[in-house]
Design an enzyme around this catalytic site. Structure first.
Site, PDB file in Angstrom:
ATOM      1  CG  ASP A  12      -2.071   0.931   1.134  1.00  0.00           C
ATOM      2  OD1 ASP A  12      -2.340   1.417   0.018  1.00  0.00           O
ATOM      3  OD2 ASP A  12      -2.701   1.198   2.164  1.00  0.00           O
ATOM      4  CG  HIS A  29       0.066   2.460  -9.400  1.00  0.00           C
ATOM      5  ND1 HIS A  29      -0.234   2.023  -8.125  1.00  0.00           N
ATOM      6  CD2 HIS A  29      -0.983   3.211  -9.807  1.00  0.00           C
ATOM      7  CE1 HIS A  29      -1.433   2.490  -7.777  1.00  0.00           C
ATOM      8  NE2 HIS A  29      -1.890   3.215  -8.776  1.00  0.00           N
ATOM      9  CG  LEU A 123      10.863 -16.224  -3.348  1.00  0.00           C
ATOM     10  CD1 LEU A 123      10.674 -16.203  -1.838  1.00  0.00           C
ATOM     11  CD2 LEU A 123      11.330 -14.855  -3.836  1.00  0.00           C
TER      12      LEU A 123
END
Length: 235
Positions: A12, A29, A123
């Site tokens: 966020d 963004h 990962l």
């Protein structure tokens, strides 16, 4: 340092990061997307096995059309980059959420990214796109209903473990730690079932500024909590 196996992150603050700098929201963004790779590398370096990121929620469709288009373009571009680096980083890519609303080209790109990277497990990167936890559970319950109706499942056979197998996250362990950046103190319809026993960590740092040191702070806080007896400390 004992590291949580699975960290989920609500990324966020991209828009507020951009506004503070006099930049358009889309610049935030873009900065946030660039930070994803840095945090993936940091998580792998610290020994995290699973990283699940909230990239685009079912509610995000209500944003201005130009912002939604820019986000989708950004996500598609980032997924391409993930595929390029999956071999180098030994990274398994998954996407959770209802991808049927995405355009056909993006859906094909997701399927290909998952296929190509499925051989790796150093990962496990999961990206939530058009994801909402309530939507996920409704889709799961409809699937359960179909199996009951068609005789493949008796209602009394349904357990928590079996319900897990109907969720988008069926291949993943539940998160040990949830991190939300930029100061908000809510879950925003994210992994509501899976976060039942997770530790929460909230920070005022916006996502584009959330770096390896900030990740270490979150892990340190997690490690300093007493999680015995459901997280209740002894008197």
């Amino acid at each position: 340092m004992s590291v949580p196996q699975h960290i989920a992150i609500i990324m966020d603050g991209n828009g507020r990061w951009a506004k503070k700098r006099g930049l358009p929201r889309n610049a935030g963004h873009t900065a946030g997307a660039k930070n994803v790779e840095k945090i993936c590398l940091a998580a792998k370096k610290l020994g995290v096995k699973y990283l699940t990121l909230y990239a685009f929620s079912t509610e995000n469709w209500s944003r201005p059309e130009n912002e939604v288009k820019a986000l989708m373009k950004l996500l598609a571009g980032y997924l391409d980059k993930c595929v390029q680096t999956a071999h180098e980083n030994q990274m398994h890519i998954r996407v959770i959420g209802d991808i049927n609303r995405l355009d056909a080209k993006f859906q094909k790109q997701i399927v290909e990214a998952e296929r190509i990277s499925a051989v790796y497990d150093d990962l496990n990167l999961t990206i939530a796109i058009n994801y909402g936890s309530r939507d996920e559970m409704l889709r799961a319950m409809r699937a359960v209903g179909r199996d009951v109706k068609e005789g493949r499942l008796a209602p009394e056979e349904l357990t928590e473990e079996l319900f897990d197998s109907y969720l988008d996250t069926r291949e993943l362990p539940d998160p040990d730690l949830l991190i939300r950046t930029s100061g908000e103190l809510r879950l925003s319809n994210y992994l509501l079932w899976q976060l039942a026993y997770s530790e929460f960590y909230f920070t005022d740092v916006p996502w584009p500024d959330f770096d390896e040191e900030e990740l270490k702070k979150a892990i340190d806080t997690y490690e300093n909590r007493d999680r015995r007896y459901g997280g209740i400390k002894e008197e």
